[in-house]
Design a protein around this motif. Structure first.
Motif, short mmCIF file in Angstrom:
data_model
loop_
_atom_site.label_atom_id
_atom_site.label_comp_id
_atom_site.label_asym_id
_atom_site.label_seq_id
_atom_site.Cartn_x
_atom_site.Cartn_y
_atom_site.Cartn_z
N UNK A 9 0.86 -1.10 0.04
CA UNK A 9 0.02 0.01 0.02
C UNK A 9 0.81 1.23 -0.15
N UNK A 10 2.15 1.23 -0.02
CA UNK A 10 2.83 2.50 0.05
C UNK A 10 4.26 1.98 -0.42
N UNK A 11 4.65 2.53 -1.82
CA UNK A 11 6.03 2.30 -2.12
C UNK A 11 7.08 2.48 -1.44
N UNK A 12 6.96 3.64 -0.69
CA UNK A 12 8.24 3.98 0.11
C UNK A 12 8.30 3.08 1.38
N UNK A 13 7.50 2.32 1.49
CA UNK A 13 7.80 1.25 2.99
C UNK A 13 8.76 0.11 2.34
N UNK A 14 9.33 0.08 1.28
CA UNK A 14 10.26 -1.07 0.86
C UNK A 14 11.52 -1.07 1.99
N UNK A 15 11.69 -0.18 2.83
CA UNK A 15 12.95 -0.38 3.72
C UNK A 15 12.20 -1.25 4.77
N UNK A 16 10.78 -1.08 5.07
CA UNK A 16 10.24 -2.07 5.93
C UNK A 16 10.09 -3.69 5.49
N UNK A 17 9.82 -3.69 4.02
CA UNK A 17 9.98 -4.97 3.58
C UNK A 17 11.13 -5.44 3.88
N UNK A 18 12.09 -4.94 3.61
CA UNK A 18 13.55 -5.27 3.75
C UNK A 18 13.81 -5.88 5.30
N UNK A 19 13.36 -5.10 6.47
CA UNK A 19 13.42 -5.47 7.53
C UNK A 19 12.32 -6.80 7.92
N UNK A 20 11.32 -7.03 7.17
CA UNK A 20 10.61 -8.45 7.28
C UNK A 20 11.53 -9.60 6.66
N UNK A 21 12.31 -9.25 5.63
CA UNK A 21 13.26 -10.22 4.94
C UNK A 21 14.41 -10.50 6.11
N UNK A 22 14.82 -9.64 6.66
CA UNK A 22 15.85 -9.77 7.77
C UNK A 22 15.50 -10.57 8.82
#
Length: 206
Positions: free
Chosen positions: A148-161
């Motif tokens: 829902x928000x393209x600038x939350x890619x950094x949060x996606x990366x935290x989930x991956x971590x």
């Protein structure tokens, strides 16, 4: 869920200015401090300059003093951009370390000026696999858009971590730190975290 048995970890977040690397570092630090760890964070290489390379150094332990990561000692590289992930890994990654790569490319200043050609993604991933013990990939930007928000890619990366479970605290501790440190669009950010987590879990088969 399992958590790393190690009581300390050294990791670097590599990206370009404007991708939210520092916020991601602060969220990791917040989670670690809540679990009783000492944390040191520093940022190098073009701090906050949009489009310039940025590397955040994060050291988590029961006692830690120096914020900078010595060369070839990071156990994990969180690469927000493929070329910056490769650059950081060649400098900081320890033998057998892990790399998480966002495959969405951002051309650096040198490419935009015509001073260099951007390497093919496949070649960069091959190079990473030759020096890392583990390389996992995801398109964090696409997943952020899905959340829902393209600038939350950094949060996606935290989930991956969190999905690799190499931090000395539980994945849900990092997820809760997202909720506490990013009070705006909480549900969107938690969706972004969960999408990153699920994508990597599926990839590594755990």
């Amino acid at each position: 869920m399992a958590t790393s048995k190690k009581e300390e970890i050294t990791l670097a977040i590599a990206g370009v200015g404007g991708q939210g690397t520092l916020l991601a570092s602060q969220i990791i630090g917040h989670a670690a401090v809540k679990q009783g760890f000492s944390v040191r964070i520093s940022e190098t290489f073009g701090m906050s300059q949009r489009g310039g390379p940025v590397v955040s150094h994060i050291r988590i332990a029961k006692n830690v003093y120096s914020p900078l990561i010595p060369l070839m000692t990071a156990e994990l590289i969180l690469g927000f951009e493929p070329l910056e992930a490769l650059r950081a890994a060649t400098r900081f990654l320890a033998r057998g370390g892990s790399v998480i790569v966002n495959t969405r490319t951002i051309y650096p200043v040198e490419v935009n000026r015509g001073d260099m050609k951007y390497p093919p993604l496949e070649k960069m991933l091959e190079a990473l696999k030759s020096i890392a013990g583990e390389v996992v990939t995801l398109d964090a930007t696409s997943l952020a858009i899905k959340a829902g928000n393209p600038i939350s890619a950094n949060i996606v990366m935290l989930g991956a971590l969190a999905a690799l479970e190499k931090l000395p605290f539980k994945p849900e501790d990092l997820r809760e730190a997202v909720r506490e440190r990013v009070p705006r669009e909480v549900e969107t950010n938690l969706r972004a975290f969960d999408l990153g987590f699920q994508t990597i879990k599926e990839q590594i088969g755990k």
